[in-house]
Design an enzyme around this catalytic site. Sequence first.
Site, short mmCIF file in Angstrom:
data_model
loop_
_atom_site.label_atom_id
_atom_site.label_comp_id
_atom_site.label_asym_id
_atom_site.label_seq_id
_atom_site.Cartn_x
_atom_site.Cartn_y
_atom_site.Cartn_z
N SER A 1 -5.27 10.99 2.51
CA SER A 1 -5.97 11.62 1.40
C SER A 1 -5.43 13.03 1.30
CB SER A 1 -7.47 11.63 1.67
OG SER A 1 -8.15 12.11 0.53
N ARG B 1 -1.12 5.55 -0.41
CA ARG B 1 -2.30 4.69 -0.53
C ARG B 1 -2.70 4.62 -2.00
NH1 ARG B 1 -5.52 1.16 -0.34
NH2 ARG B 1 -7.34 0.91 1.01
N THR C 1 -14.14 11.27 -1.18
CA THR C 1 -14.73 11.26 0.17
C THR C 1 -16.24 11.43 0.11
OG1 THR C 1 -12.68 12.17 1.05
CG2 THR C 1 -14.62 12.30 2.45
N CYS D 1 6.99 0.23 -4.73
CA CYS D 1 6.62 0.23 -3.31
C CYS D 1 7.14 1.50 -2.66
CB CYS D 1 7.19 -0.99 -2.58
SG CYS D 1 6.89 -0.87 -0.80
N CYS E 1 5.53 -2.04 5.73
CA CYS E 1 4.36 -1.87 4.85
C CYS E 1 3.41 -0.80 5.38
CB CYS E 1 3.63 -3.20 4.74
SG CYS E 1 2.15 -3.10 3.74
N CYS F 1 -0.58 0.31 1.42
CA CYS F 1 -1.10 1.08 0.28
C CYS F 1 -1.73 0.16 -0.76
CB CYS F 1 0.00 1.95 -0.33
SG CYS F 1 1.17 1.07 -1.39
N CYS G 1 1.34 -3.27 -4.41
CA CYS G 1 1.94 -4.52 -4.88
C CYS G 1 0.87 -5.54 -5.29
CB CYS G 1 2.87 -5.10 -3.82
SG CYS G 1 2.13 -5.25 -2.18
#
Lengths: 545, 249
Positions: free
Chosen positions: A53, A301, A337, A490, A513, A516, A519
């Site tokens: 974040s 993310r 958050t 990606c 990977c 996130c 895809c």
Amino acid sequence: MSEPVRESMEFDVVIVGGGPAGLAAAIRLRQLSPQTSVCLIEKGSEIGAHIVSGAVIEPRALAELLPDWRERGAPLDTPVTAEDMFYLTETGSIRVPMLDKVMPHMANHGNYIVSLGEVCRWLAVQAEELGVEIYPGFAGAEVLIERNRVVGVATGDMGVGRDGKPGPNYQPGMELRGRYTLFAEGCRGSLTKQVMAHYDLRKDADPQTYGLGIKEVWEIPAENHRPGLVQHSFGWPLDNGTYGGAWLYHFGENLVSYGFVIGLDYANTWLSPFEEMQRVKLHLAFRQHLEGGRRISYGARALSEGGLQSIPRLTFPGGALIGDSAGFLNVPKIKGTHTSMKSGMLAAEAVVDAMKTDRAEPGSYTQKVRQSWLWQELRTARNIRPAFARFGAMGGAVYAGLDAMVLRGRAPWTLHFKHQDNETLRAADLCAKPFYPKPDGKLTFDRLSSVFLSATNHEEDQPVHLRLKNPSLWKTVNWDVFHAPEARYCPAGVYEVADEQTAPHLQINAQNCVHCKTCDIKDPTQNIDWTTPEGGGGPNYPAGM
Amino acid sequence: MKILVPVKRVVDYNIKPRVKADGSGVETAGVKMSMNPFDEIAVEEAVRLREKGAASEVVVVSIGVQQAQDTLRTAMAMGADRAILVLTDESPEPLAVAKVLKTLVEKEGPSLVVLGKQAIDDDMNATGQMLAGLLGWGQGTFASKVDVVDGRVNVSREIDGGTEQVSLALPAIITADLRLNEPRYASLPNIMKAKKKPLETIPAADLGVDMTPRLTVVSVAEPAERKAGIKVGSATELVEKLRNEAKVI
């Protein structure tokens, strides 16, 4: 054939996911009802390992949850002291004047720049002190539904080979059965997706729309460090039809958080969020902060941007959705958050209510959300993101300004989202290719050296966790029409086109990977299904992320 | 027969270590820590010996900060029976570790101590050998195979160019090499059970061991960045470049 029997264990509440929502819910449950047994699982190898974040956080929910957070040493150490918003052109920048009037959502007075991963690690310590059982390294792989009630989750099997057969280290998963199960997987949770489908939770909601955030942490020379400085930008390099912008925060000990968020409803199939993120660093407004520094971490993310209109039904028999699994991010504030934590706390209260009368569905959660500041906030903000989707970046900005200064979020109308993000791509020959400069190795980098800094690791010998539901669609749709957009969106280089000239086919480097989920969202036919790999796999984001 | 297995909490092997800005050491604040991988192999071997009936109890020990408890819990989730934490805020050197272990060996009376051959943080590769020296026990280092037969332990050692077989009288010291075994996963049910296994904490000061450091760290630096390579067009060009630019032939 006899399956090895899975062990099972009973809890009052099972929480899937150790982010701010799940941890806040766990803490609240034990505060309200100390005899309630709470088990929390997290697919990252430790709490915080998968947390990415910005992050500027508003301490409102934290202060409600743990009023003595300062005394308990919460890692909120850098208060925001200065902030700038720039509209970028390719060579220049215009500072937005009177930011607190024009973009009141962006006013960050009283907020803190943090590493959200560190905040989560700290929250986990608080939760464990209250008696929450936390098990990182275990992925929720299966929702247990019996007689149409969610009765818990099962963790994934460990030690299954690439061929799907148990290897020498095989350990069957375990059933974690709970009277109530809270899904706190963050944006586009893989179990949440199944629960939403099973109970048709999205029936009355707008489609969810998403963004992809890509982040780097830099360590810069002390003489350039201005702790507490927050800078955002919009405009260049994105075109008017694409939503997004960059952030840069000075925090901690000579650290800078730099990142870029792009709306996944973008249309140009040639667009590469990763390379947009890289090239913004070359703009003077950002370059001057980073030059002379070194990049120490990288992550990415997806986040939910739909806001109020896209929130699904929140409860079902046996549990509820909390945090960004439900989509509580406040887009104009670019913060989720505090809203995630608040939703977790409210769900905990509702679960405690439901336990008293042994009701299957913690239904009072919805009511509590609607009566809280969380709902007020999202209601006020509800038209801004769809305005950008409808009127473009400039029109959206004008609308946002009007909304803030004239309507004050009280417009009598609500703008809706019409499309899912996977429906917005245009065919390759209808789109112009952006020009992306080659990485210079100092300010800008390629994907692979970036993924290296996310410390991503997956046990190599396991089934590929990114599954094509219909493998033949890749050639006819992804390749022939869109020219493999997954290779560009990606941020971790998972998708590669092999033998491009002769017999193009998709190669999936699943070990790269970073979880996130882009895809799973953006694939034109939603042909890619993101499932959980073996627990403990994925990124290992260090302190600072 | 009791087996003692020392385990160390180190920076996780997936993490790219970062040198602190002042060059005084490697950044460990907020960095993911886990059990030294060679120690995992040692724990696995000890647990297998117990499962085969060659041992009756596996005791794990760690020397370090309070959080080293997590490492000990992991070892118990893998199958160790109980744990001892020697609590200290210092990061003791191999000699000090060996001395602490010697006092624990005298207290616990194991017939076998199985260690990782080295820790992946400082790569010292010394503790096992020093402990053998202090105790006057036989040692089988870099073990790739271990058999306990009739009061002796036979060890295959990985040496340059092959393996060496040694046979040691018990009690003895073994240090585990990479190929000794593949450690099991700590399963979730076992992690849950490990929370209830006994863990004894002893302040390092109570052992009366001289842990004064003998070494001074002068500076810590990251390796120089590798320069990008070039492509050559032909073998002739390669030879020319090796001779005239690299000056290696």
